[in-house]
Scaffold this active site. Structure first.
Site, PDB file in Angstrom:
ATOM      1  N   GLU A 873       9.143  12.217 -12.423  1.00 45.05           N
ATOM      2  CA  GLU A 873      10.631  13.180 -12.050  1.00 45.05           C
ATOM      3  C   GLU A 873      10.386  14.811 -12.404  1.00 45.05           C
ATOM      4  O   GLU A 873      11.200  15.086 -11.783  1.00 45.05           O
ATOM      5  CB  GLU A 873      11.582  12.410 -12.779  1.00 45.05           C
ATOM      6  CG  GLU A 873      11.646  11.124 -11.810  1.00 45.05           C
ATOM      7  CD  GLU A 873      12.778  10.293 -12.268  1.00 45.05           C
ATOM      8  OE1 GLU A 873      13.964   9.856 -11.845  1.00 45.05           O
ATOM      9  OE2 GLU A 873      11.902   9.981 -13.098  1.00 45.05           O
ATOM     10  N   VAL A 874       9.471  14.498 -12.999  1.00 43.61           N
ATOM     11  CA  VAL A 874       8.845  16.533 -13.518  1.00 43.61           C
ATOM     12  C   VAL A 874       8.414  16.942 -12.217  1.00 43.61           C
ATOM     13  O   VAL A 874       8.552  18.620 -12.646  1.00 43.61           O
ATOM     14  CB  VAL A 874       8.193  16.665 -14.885  1.00 43.61           C
ATOM     15  CG1 VAL A 874       6.702  16.520 -14.160  1.00 43.61           C
ATOM     16  CG2 VAL A 874       7.520  17.600 -15.457  1.00 43.61           C
TER      17      VAL A 874
END
Ligand code: FES
Ligand code: FES
Length: 941
Positions: A873-874
């Site tokens: 999700e980064v």
């Protein structure tokens, strides 16, 4: 029906084909023949998943009616290009270069590339990109770059410049699996067309299966007077028409939540089949079961809805106007809030600040846009269990929800995964599962359900929209002195609220903001409901904060890189939630990014000198790992008689790489035994046989499954270890009466984490690990059309020690491609056009730069497995803001409401030429920001 018999040469063999020339498509006929490598995604000529070669031309078989296929035509499908034993160079390259993530698009891409290489064995990368664009090949997982890499590598083999061995991963030479580019085990089936996705499974079922079709609400908001199913019931092949009364449980999927500051009880109703009200266009009011999919869909059109239409509020600001009616009677449309206070009161600081910037921002409902629509099967198993073959991110909570909504014992629900054409979060809500369970319960027969792409778009949840007002202040030196934001989450008709706290904890991630206050609000509209989507909450609030950062830098006359470097958090600085950052890599990441930033700036200046509107943008931010204090996971390891190891888990793998993650962790954790990857068997994603590893979300799987694997491996090796330090064989274990299977557990309950944010102050330390990222984009804007072209993109970040570089890069390129789409084109507004990929603005290959780079800083995480963190999700957190900030740098147009579609950029450019202020008015979000925070201060919960 009149049939025709055709003689076709299919994959080099003359075969007779019997079909209905008027209604059958070539894709359907080939699939009926067992050639299920021909995938059907959009079924409308948009995505290329069904690509085959017909008489030397790449053709989308879903649009080719059989009456247009000539006798003696020659057809090549993926099955004719190579087999597992004799891979074509393209298939091998797809495996080696990470071309197959979910793998749903892989056969179509490979067939298309085969067509290209038949014509041109020396294509340039741009030739390959243009070919895929021209042949409508769309991939949602990979960001396209690995696919071009694969074609270029295969071309080298076909030209004789390289051998197959050169483009095959060297399994024998692998000395360390952790951090390697070991390909994922499931890739072989995916690139040969042999992976069985849900729609393929449907073709394999025995006769006597019911096919389901749904009836969607004809209004966004209405009371249901009646649903008339009589005409539908009389249609050919119909086995039953189900409405709300047929749902055996509460007919309501339990919501996740609640949060502590909530007005009233919060929303508790999410009907499986709506029987009293419809609150969104995608509400299902009836389900038709018939002997064929076609019969079910035809009958569904005959269900009549008698609705009393109510006022419709498609946005949060509309829904919180004083005159608005309650969408869920008894519950205010705005019903959740969370304050954050840090440092001194900001009001006075803003009054005295030399530089301030403010704005109001909107982020859209983002559709997940998988190429495969939702598809699943349900039946009573021979063991008496309600068995679902599906794609799911979350076996555990899905069983909980189905148990309540459908009235079935949780322990009697068996969840298994089909090969899954990606999800990116949407399957966390099991609304389609509940329809299948209800049908199986009522019909007492196996049921299969494949949604049309249009139904899929309207039925499943989306990333939720936000509306925000924010401002920021800095001193003469450009040091931030204060910031504020007021952000409202528009969760649509029903809410899954864990995202909510991310809005008030991920803003300004990585910066030192000494004085801060914020208010998060959340509530209902008649839009589609919100569900998980990669990076949940972060893209929304980063739009506010990463705009403000650039706007403040501009006001202070400081370069955006310099401004971020001054204000990046350093040891001792606290997050907005008044907790230390777990790591402080941002200054280092900025330094690592500086050469690229300077190069992009130089290129932009050179292009500007040539009269082009080119700009550089950056953004900075991070994301959480795990769901926090209440996160736990189990896996099991078993020593087999032949000395191999079986790993059991439910790391739901929808293309992220659960297979290679599991394999990597197992080999690494059992390093003292010298276990090789070929000695590990994976038994995954069957809730009956595997322990519950928890949901595949919140970038948690690699982290928690890894820690649980280490725990299981430790137990197993302790049990195997003899006094002299050598290890027992399986036979010796059995002879000694020692168990050979061990469950590993990871639990975060007693780690000292906070359960959430303090409802009165916003303080909280929610997760054990973070990921950090910095993004650079070089864009060019055509101001005459408003179209933005992303020329280059570089991500520099820290996800700890990388477990498998190939799959982390895959998440990276894929996440960045979603981020670019979020910035420029993607949107879902529950309109007719949003039932298609193109209508929703899916990025095709020409929208994603080939020049995408990932640069890793691998800071070992002390608590993580082998030093790793999460990763996914980064890559879809603040990344899109590099593009939005670059547009402003290119042409002076700040886009406040995403996506930055050409019409908005063009209108902004023209308004700027007229000297108009582009700043939008503040959003009204239900009450005055200052007054609301003051009220909260004197009304603690
Ligand atoms: S183009 Fe045929 S399924 Fe999408
Ligand atoms: S790998 Fe291309 S859509 Fe999933």
């Amino acid at each position: 029906m009149r049939l025709e018999r055709l003689n076709l040469n299919i994959n080099g063999v003359d075969r007779f084909v019997t079909c209905d020339p008027e209604t059958d498509t070539l894709a359907e006929v080939l699939r009926r023949m067992g050639l299920t490598g021909v995938k059907i995604g959009c079924n409308a000529g948009v995505c290329g998943a069904c690509s085959i070669i017909l008489d030397g031309e790449v053709v989308r078989a879903c649009t080719k009616k059989m009456k247009r296929v000539a006798e003696s035509s020659s057809i090549t499908t993926i099955e004719g290009i190579g087999t597992p034993q004799h891979l074509h160079p393209l298939q091998q390259a797809w495996i080696t270069y990470g071309g197959a993530q979910c793998g749903f698009c892989s056969p179509g891409f490979i067939v298309s590339a085969y067509g290209l290489l038949q014509q041109n064995q020396s294509p340039t990368r741009e030739d390959v990109r243009q070919w895929f664009k021209r042949h409508h090949n769309i991939c949602r997982c990979t960001g396209y770059k690995p696919l071009v890499d694969a074609v270029m590598a295969a071309a080298e083999v076909m030209r004789g410049d390289k051998t197959m061995a050169d483009i095959t991963y060297d399994f024998e030479g692998e000395t360390e699996i952790y951090g390697s580019r070991h390909p994922r085990p499931t890739a072989l089936a995916k690139v040969t067309g042999l992976a069985d996705f849900g729609d393929d499974v449907e073709l394999q079922l025995p006769a006597g299966v019911a096919h389901l079709a749904i009836v969607l609400a004809e209004a966004h908001h209405a009371d249901i007077i009646s649903i008339d199913t009589s005409e539908a019931e009389a249609m050919p092949g119909v086995m039953g028409v189900l409405t709300g009364k047929d749902v055996k449980g509460t007919n309501s999927l339990p919501m996740q939540g609640p949060i502590q500051r909530q007005r009233g009880t919060g929303i508790r109703q999410f009907p499986v089949i709506a029987d009293k009200k419809v609150c969104r266009r995608g509400d299902v009011v009836a389900v038709v079961a018939a002997d064929t999919r076609q019969h079910a869909r035809e009958a569904a059109k005959k269900v009549k809805q008698n609705l009393d239409v109510l006022p419709t509020y498609m946005t949060f600001p509309e829904a919180v106007m004083p005159t608005a009616v309650e969408i869920h009677p008894g519950i205010p449309n705005w019903y959740m809030e969370q304050p954050v206070f840090k440092g001194e009161d900001t009001a006075e600081i803003f009054e005295d600040a030399p530089f301030t910037a403010e704005g109001s921002f909107y982020t859209q409902h983002e559709p997940h846009l998988t190429i495969e629509p939702d598809t699943l099967q349900g039946y009573w198993g021979t063991d008496g269990m309600m068995t679902l073959q599906c794609k799911s991110h979350d076996f555990g909570e899905t069983r909980d929800a189905l148990s309540v909504a459908c009235g079935i014992d949780r322990e009697n629900i068996r969840m298994t995964l089909n090969a899954s054409g990606a999800a990116f979060g949407y399957t966390v809500c099991p609304n389609t599962f509940a329809l299948v369970v209800t049908a199986v319960q009522n019909l007492d027969m196996p049921c299969t359900f494949t949604l049309s792409y249009d139904e899929f778009k309207h039925v499943t949840g989306k990333r939720m929209a936000t509306f925000s007002n924010g401002r920021i202040a800095c001193d003469e030196e450009g040091m931030i002195t204060a910031a504020e934001y007021d952000v409202a989450l528009d969760h649509g008709a029903y809410g899954f609220v864990p995202i909510f706290l991310n809005l008030t904890s991920l803003g300004f991630h990585g910066y030192n903001i000494p004085n801060f206050k914020a208010l998060g609000r959340g509530g209902s509209s008649n839009h589609n409901f919100n569900t998980s989507y990669r990076g949940f909450g972060s893209p929304q609030i980063s739009t506010t904060t990463e705009s403000l950062i650039d706007m403040a830098a501009e006001k202070a006359g400081i370069d955006p890189w310099e401004f971020r470097y001054k204000n990046a958090a350093r040891p001792g600085d606290l997050t907005i939630n008044q907790r230390p950052y777990l790591d402080y890599p941002y200054p280092k990441l900025l330094e690592m990014a500086k050469p690229t930033y300077d190069a992009y700036k130089a290129e932009a200046e050179a292009r500007r000198a040539a009269g082009r509107h080119t700009g550089v943008g950056m953004s900075m931010g991070g994301f959480v790992v795990t769901i926090g204090m209440f996160d736990s996971a189990e896996v099991a390891l078993e020593l087999n008689p032949d000395g191999t190891i079986t790993h059991y888990n439910t790391w739901e793998d929808l293309g992220q790489g659960g297979d290679i993650g599991t394999l990597t962790h197992t080999v690494k954790a059992l390093e003292p035994l010298g276990i090789k990857p070929s000695q590990v068997k994976l038994v995954m994603n069957d809730s009956k046989t595997c322990p519950d590893t928890g949901l595949a979300a919140a970038s948690r799987s690699h982290y928690v499954a890894g820690l649980a694997t280490i725990h299981a491996a430790g137990q197993l090796m302790d049990a195997m270890r003899k006094e002299d330090g050598s290890y027992r064989t399986h036979a010796e274990m059995v002879a000694a009466g020692i168990p050979t299977k061990y469950v590993g557990h990871h639990d975060q309950f007693n780690m000292g984490l906070d359960p959430g944010l303090d409802p009165n102050t916003g303080q909280g330390n929610r997760v054990p690990a973070f990921m950090y990222g910095l993004n650079l984009a070089l864009v060019e804007v055509d101001v005459t059309t408003g179209k933005t072209n992303v020329l280059r993109f570089t991500w520099v970040g820290d996800v700890g020690v990388v477990g498998n570089m190939l799959s982390v890069e895959g998440q990276g390129y894929g996440g960045l491609s979603h981020s670019i789409g979020f910035a420029l084109s993607e949107n879902y507004d529950a309109q007719d056009k949003h039932g298609t990929m193109i209508g929703c603005g899916i990025p095709q290959i020409d929208a994603i730069p080939d020049d995408m780079n990932l640069i890793f800083l691998e800071t070992p995480r002390p608590l993580g497995p082998h030093g790793s963190s999460g990763c996914s999700e980064v890559f879809q957190s603040c990344n899109h803001m590099a593009v939005i900030n670059a547009i402003n740098n290119a042409c002076g147009v700040r886009v406040f409401a995403l996506p930055a579609t050409p019409d908005k950029v063009k209108a902004g450019w023209e308004a700027k030429q007229r000297g108009e202020d582009l700043t939008p008015p503040k959003y009204f979000l239900g009450s005055d920001f200052e007054e609301e925070l003051e009220w909260i201060k004197v009304n603690p919960v």
